[in-house]
Design a protein around this motif. Structure first.
Motif, PDB file in Angstrom:
ATOM      1  N   ASP A 200       0.828  -0.994   0.053  1.00  0.00           N
ATOM      2  CA  ASP A 200      -0.062   0.006  -0.012  1.00  0.00           C
ATOM      3  C   ASP A 200       0.938   1.299   0.076  1.00  0.00           C
ATOM      4  O   ASP A 200       0.415   2.352   0.339  1.00  0.00           O
ATOM      5  CB  ASP A 200      -0.914  -0.037   1.231  1.00  0.00           C
ATOM      6  N   ALA A 201       2.177   0.905  -0.158  1.00  0.00           N
ATOM      7  CA  ALA A 201       3.202   2.159  -0.357  1.00  0.00           C
ATOM      8  C   ALA A 201       3.045   2.785  -1.683  1.00  0.00           C
ATOM      9  O   ALA A 201       3.713   2.160  -2.672  1.00  0.00           O
ATOM     10  CB  ALA A 201       4.568   1.928   0.275  1.00  0.00           C
ATOM     11  N   LEU A 202       2.568   3.969  -1.730  1.00  0.00           N
ATOM     12  CA  LEU A 202       2.316   4.391  -3.010  1.00  0.00           C
ATOM     13  C   LEU A 202       3.570   5.255  -3.509  1.00  0.00           C
ATOM     14  O   LEU A 202       3.456   6.609  -3.660  1.00  0.00           O
ATOM     15  CB  LEU A 202       1.183   5.323  -3.133  1.00  0.00           C
ATOM     16  N   PHE A 203       4.560   4.434  -4.096  1.00  0.00           N
ATOM     17  CA  PHE A 203       5.804   5.273  -4.380  1.00  0.00           C
ATOM     18  C   PHE A 203       5.588   5.965  -5.642  1.00  0.00           C
ATOM     19  O   PHE A 203       4.604   5.547  -6.447  1.00  0.00           O
ATOM     20  CB  PHE A 203       6.866   4.387  -4.666  1.00  0.00           C
ATOM     21  N   ALA A 204       6.364   7.096  -6.186  1.00  0.00           N
ATOM     22  CA  ALA A 204       6.215   7.917  -7.005  1.00  0.00           C
ATOM     23  C   ALA A 204       6.333   6.948  -8.451  1.00  0.00           C
ATOM     24  O   ALA A 204       5.616   7.145  -9.431  1.00  0.00           O
ATOM     25  CB  ALA A 204       6.910   8.946  -7.300  1.00  0.00           C
ATOM     26  N   SER A 205       6.959   6.156  -8.375  1.00  0.00           N
ATOM     27  CA  SER A 205       7.239   4.999  -9.485  1.00  0.00           C
ATOM     28  C   SER A 205       7.315   3.525  -8.749  1.00  0.00           C
ATOM     29  O   SER A 205       7.436   3.425  -7.758  1.00  0.00           O
ATOM     30  CB  SER A 205       8.862   5.295  -9.976  1.00  0.00           C
ATOM     31  N   PRO A 206       6.921   2.797  -9.750  1.00  0.00           N
ATOM     32  CA  PRO A 206       6.752   1.077  -9.152  1.00  0.00           C
ATOM     33  C   PRO A 206       8.037   0.675  -8.724  1.00  0.00           C
ATOM     34  O   PRO A 206       9.098   0.882  -9.026  1.00  0.00           O
ATOM     35  CB  PRO A 206       6.205   0.719 -10.285  1.00  0.00           C
ATOM     36  N   PRO A 207       8.118   0.081  -7.738  1.00  0.00           N
ATOM     37  CA  PRO A 207       9.191  -0.890  -7.346  1.00  0.00           C
ATOM     38  C   PRO A 207       9.584  -1.628  -8.260  1.00  0.00           C
ATOM     39  O   PRO A 207       8.887  -2.158  -9.099  1.00  0.00           O
ATOM     40  CB  PRO A 207       8.751  -1.472  -6.104  1.00  0.00           C
ATOM     41  N   THR A 208      11.001  -1.903  -8.279  1.00  0.00           N
ATOM     42  CA  THR A 208      11.498  -2.677  -9.117  1.00  0.00           C
ATOM     43  C   THR A 208      10.992  -4.251  -9.462  1.00  0.00           C
ATOM     44  O   THR A 208      11.027  -4.694 -10.385  1.00  0.00           O
ATOM     45  CB  THR A 208      13.080  -2.781  -9.041  1.00  0.00           C
ATOM     46  N   ASP A 209      10.547  -4.554  -8.275  1.00  0.00           N
ATOM     47  CA  ASP A 209      10.015  -6.130  -8.320  1.00  0.00           C
ATOM     48  C   ASP A 209       8.442  -6.154  -8.687  1.00  0.00           C
ATOM     49  O   ASP A 209       7.791  -7.080  -8.633  1.00  0.00           O
ATOM     50  CB  ASP A 209      10.066  -6.671  -7.154  1.00  0.00           C
ATOM     51  N   ALA A 210       8.073  -5.018  -9.212  1.00  0.00           N
ATOM     52  CA  ALA A 210       6.574  -5.024  -9.380  1.00  0.00           C
ATOM     53  C   ALA A 210       6.197  -5.661 -10.747  1.00  0.00           C
ATOM     54  O   ALA A 210       7.042  -5.876 -11.661  1.00  0.00           O
ATOM     55  CB  ALA A 210       6.026  -3.412  -9.848  1.00  0.00           C
ATOM     56  N   ALA A 211       5.016  -6.387 -10.989  1.00  0.00           N
ATOM     57  CA  ALA A 211       4.739  -6.933 -12.099  1.00  0.00           C
ATOM     58  C   ALA A 211       4.418  -6.053 -13.086  1.00  0.00           C
ATOM     59  O   ALA A 211       3.556  -5.002 -12.766  1.00  0.00           O
ATOM     60  CB  ALA A 211       3.616  -7.839 -11.600  1.00  0.00           C
ATOM     61  N   HIS A 212       4.761  -6.434 -14.306  1.00  0.00           N
ATOM     62  CA  HIS A 212       4.354  -5.249 -15.250  1.00  0.00           C
ATOM     63  C   HIS A 212       3.246  -5.887 -16.482  1.00  0.00           C
ATOM     64  O   HIS A 212       3.642  -6.997 -16.822  1.00  0.00           O
ATOM     65  CB  HIS A 212       5.806  -4.864 -15.997  1.00  0.00           C
ATOM     66  N   ALA A 213       2.616  -5.180 -17.116  1.00  0.00           N
ATOM     67  CA  ALA A 213       1.966  -5.546 -18.397  1.00  0.00           C
ATOM     68  C   ALA A 213       1.621  -4.443 -19.167  1.00  0.00           C
ATOM     69  O   ALA A 213       1.722  -3.095 -18.816  1.00  0.00           O
ATOM     70  CB  ALA A 213       0.584  -6.520 -17.918  1.00  0.00           C
ATOM     71  N   VAL A 214       1.283  -4.683 -20.564  1.00  0.00           N
ATOM     72  CA  VAL A 214       1.030  -3.801 -21.513  1.00  0.00           C
ATOM     73  C   VAL A 214      -0.651  -3.775 -21.735  1.00  0.00           C
ATOM     74  O   VAL A 214      -0.846  -4.759 -22.196  1.00  0.00           O
ATOM     75  CB  VAL A 214       1.745  -3.678 -22.593  1.00  0.00           C
ATOM     76  N   PHE A 215      -1.162  -2.609 -21.424  1.00  0.00           N
ATOM     77  CA  PHE A 215      -2.774  -2.684 -21.835  1.00  0.00           C
ATOM     78  C   PHE A 215      -2.957  -1.706 -22.819  1.00  0.00           C
ATOM     79  O   PHE A 215      -2.240  -0.813 -22.804  1.00  0.00           O
ATOM     80  CB  PHE A 215      -3.476  -2.070 -20.450  1.00  0.00           C
ATOM     81  N   ARG A 216      -4.199  -2.041 -23.632  1.00  0.00           N
ATOM     82  CA  ARG A 216      -4.325  -1.330 -24.650  1.00  0.00           C
ATOM     83  C   ARG A 216      -5.986  -1.185 -24.561  1.00  0.00           C
ATOM     84  O   ARG A 216      -6.534  -2.159 -24.874  1.00  0.00           O
ATOM     85  CB  ARG A 216      -3.790  -1.585 -25.954  1.00  0.00           C
TER      86      ARG A 216
END
Ligand code: ADP
Length: 678
Positions: free
Chosen positions: A531-547
């Motif tokens: 729930d820590a809303l860093f300005a940028s995602p942490p490096t271990d965050a899961a990533h996906a591309v949405f359109r």
């Protein structure tokens, strides 16, 4: 036996919610006028508005409303109703009420008072069944009721055994006893519960059948001397000895067993000259031996599965029979067509012991599926009252075979979401998906046995995906985004290249989502279990591309591409940030944390940064001001709402960049506070 034809012109339903609506539906089809009676708690429910006339009968508590025979008969007289349908529960199995109807010259849609009486108490009904040559569960059901005497009989019956209230219903006054040491406490407890619930503490004892199935036979007596069976329903999926999923026919019952069960049920009903609809409940052991449990002298909650497989409208038959016109179908033509499964959707907490969870049903999305029937007493915006059974709806799927019915029901429930209430929707989905259910391996301990698998929340991956979908879909559906279609990514355009951040509670855990528009119009989306809303995602965050491919604002859904695969995602929203997303994998309920309160204080050296793009409405501090934690610094208007950004640390204002009227980007530093040494 019913008198010669007594036409029903105007029917009063002495009940509420879904069953009142369901009966009204048949009345409309038959051209019969309808009268509703309602308590103060129900004044705004659909069944009241759907009746031709509605009469208030009292305050919310059933004792002051739906159980007041006098008030109901008065309402019938006042509205010139010539018949009363009691539905199920309340006065439906009350012989005095049936008698009072007759005395008032009103047709009671149900069996005779004598038949209701014969089956009203479990003890007497067991004698009746036994006398008709139908096996009853071995046990004891004598008149002597002293605790010590019952305990002595229990030792003869053997363990495990079931102590039951003779007047029981709804699983009340029932205790399973495994050993002699627990006997006295169980007997006394069952007596107390029965006395409180039914005003009658008579107990009976039954051998506790191991791993049994609950299978019941629908019977109809035409009132002219003939009783037929409309096959069986299996209702083994129970919690607290109460049904949640029912189906017809039973996957366990062979044609031979069916013939014997139906014959036994007809024999019991015929022995008391039964007219109208009734149900003979049987308990069936794994070897196929069956025993009479009780007879319900009314329409059952689960009657729709029988209607689905026989094509017979049971309420229409009840009305015909009450009019003295006999069956509207040819009993020789009775046949089972396909299979049907009903799931009862309740406002209850499956993970928390299935306790009722009354409340406001803020939003409800359903998915249309072939062969589906939804019987409900409420709609979005209505309240599930604490005063009555917390059932929201019965969802029934019919198909050419059991597996098709199961899949249809699953598709419908997976494509549904309810927001604002705790419901058993996910639980029902998990039951229908369970291998043992698929295989038809059912018994009354199914839920206990598979409990952990059935009440588990969404997996962490699923929760994270749902949060990501929620962040993107809700943004794409924002009025500002939809207005500027077809450039649907405009929802994110305001943000420029800034990252939108949002935190959801999903399945009991926090998930943070970061959404950043890409040059090609797609969105980079990161999720992390924090729930820590860093300005940028942490490096271990899961990533996906949405359109976002297309937005259908009218149905609150978005045609979304995620890592190359496209599908519709629906969005359901309630108050206070509660929401749900539905995609092909099902629905997940979420709660969006207040968007900016925490974020406003999270960054920028104790001062504040803009948590999202917006307009500075007021600057509340000047250079050199001393502030404490929580001192309001800036009011920012974003998404048509004002947000007060506060100081995260105590100190002195050393820089004020924000100017009233400024349009600022997300992450723009507005005020800087420097801690002061005390
Ligand atoms: P109620 O009228 O309170 O609903 P029932 O007699 O209909 O009580 O029983 C409800 C449920 O309790 C059954 O469906 C079954 O699951 C269980 N049950 C009842 N009697 C027995 C028994 N003798 N052995 C095992 N389970 C039983």
């Amino acid at each position: 036996m019913t008198d010669p034809v007594r036409t029903i012109r105007r029917l009063l339903v002495a009940n509420r919610g879904e069953i009142a609506r369901r009966i009204f539906r048949t009345c409309r089809a038959l051209g019969i006028e309808t009268v509703a009676v309602f308590s103060d708690a129900d004044a705004d429910l659909p069944f009241v508005r759907e009746a031709d006339v509605a009469v208030r009968i009292g305050p919310p508590s059933p004792a002051e409303s739906y159980l007041r025979a006098g008030a109901i008969l008065e309402a019938a007289a006042r509205t010139a109703a010539d018949a009363i349908h009691p539905g199920y529960g309340f006065l439906s199995e009350n012989a005095e009420f049936a008698e009072a109807c007759a005395q008032a010259g009103v047709t009671f849609v149900g069996p005779s008072p004598a038949a209701i009486r014969a089956m009203g108490l479990k003890r007497e009904s067991k004698y009746t069944a036994a006398a008709a040559g139908v096996p009853v569960v071995p046990g004891w059901s004598g008149p002597e009721q002293a605790t010590d005497f019952i305990a002595a009989r229990a030792l003869e019956v053997g363990f495990p055994l079931l102590v039951k209230a003779s007047a029981g219903g709804g699983g009340k006054g029932m205790r399973v006893v495994e050993r002699a040491d627990d006997l006295i406490a169980a007997i006394d407890g069952a007596k107390r519960e029965a006395a409180a619930a039914f005003g009658d503490d008579t107990l009976i004892l039954e051998r506790y059948i191991q791993a049994p199935r609950h299978i019941e036979v629908q019977v109809l007596g035409d009132g002219l001397g003939r009783v037929v069976a409309l096959f069986e329903r299996e209702c083994s999926i129970q919690r607290r000895h109460q049904k949640v999923i029912e189906e017809a026919p039973s996957p366990f019952v062979t044609p031979d067993l069916r013939a014997r069960m139906c014959e036994a049920a007809v024999r019991v009903a015929s022995s008391i000259g039964y007219a109208n609809a009734g149900t003979v409940e049987l308990i069936v052991d794994p070897s196929g031996e069956f025993y009479f449990l009780e007879m319900n002298t009314r329409l059952q909650v689960e009657h729709p599965v029988t209607e689905a497989i026989t094509g017979i409208d049971l309420v229409a038959e009840q009305l015909r029979i009450a009019e003295g016109r006999g069956f509207g179908f040819d009993p020789e033509q009775l046949a089972i067509r396909g299979a049907a499964i009903e799931a009862r959707l309740y406002a209850e907490d499956a993970a928390g012991g299935f306790l009722p969870a009354a409340g406001h049903l803020a939003a409800w999305a359903t998915r249309p599926v072939d062969g589906l029937r939804v019987d409900s007493g409420v709609e979005a915006g209505d309240t599930i009252s604490i005063h009555y059974d917390p059932m929201i709806a019965k969802v029934i799927a019919h198909g050419p075979d059991r597996e098709t019915a199961r899949r249809r029901l699953l598709l419908a429930l997976r494509g549904s979401a309810i927001v604002g209430l705790t419901t058993n929707l996910d639980f029902l989905v998990r039951v229908l998906e369970h291998d043992a259910f698929v295989a038809g391996e059912l018994d009354t301990h199914f839920i206990e046995r598979h409990r952990d698998a059935l009440v588990a929340g969404p997996s962490a991956e699923r929760a994270a995906r749902a949060a990501a979908l929620a962040a993107v879909v809700s943004a794409a559906l924002r009025p500002s985004a939809v207005d500027t279609l077809p450039a649907v990514r405009a929802g994110f355009r305001n943000a420029g290249v800034a990252t939108e951040r949002v935190v959801f509670d999903a399945g009991g855990a926090a998930v943070s989502v970061w959404v950043r528009p890409r040059r090609d119009g797609a969105l980079d989306v990161w999720t992390a279990a924090t729930d820590a809303l860093f300005a940028s995602p942490p490096t271990d965050a899961a990533h996906a591309v949405f359109r976002v491919v297309e937005v259908a604002a009218t149905s609150a859904s978005v045609w979304l591409e995620v890592d190359g695969a496209r599908g519709w995602v629906r969005w359901v929203e309630g108050p206070d940030g509660v929401c749900a997303v539905i995609d092909s994998a099902g629905a997940v309920g979420l709660r969006q944390r207040p968007r900016f309160a925490e974020a406003g204080t999270a960054d920028a050296a104790g001062g504040c940064v803009a948590p999202m793009p917006g307009r500075v409405v007021r600057v509340l501090v000047v250079l050199g001001d001393d502030v404490v934690v929580g001192t309001p610094l800036v009011i920012l208007e974003a998404m048509k709402m004002e947000h007060t950004l506060t100081a995260a640390t105590a100190g002195r204002v050393v820089e004020v960049r924000a100017r009233e009227g400024d349009q600022v980007d997300a992450d723009a530093p507005l005020v800087t506070v420097e801690p002061v040494e005390s």
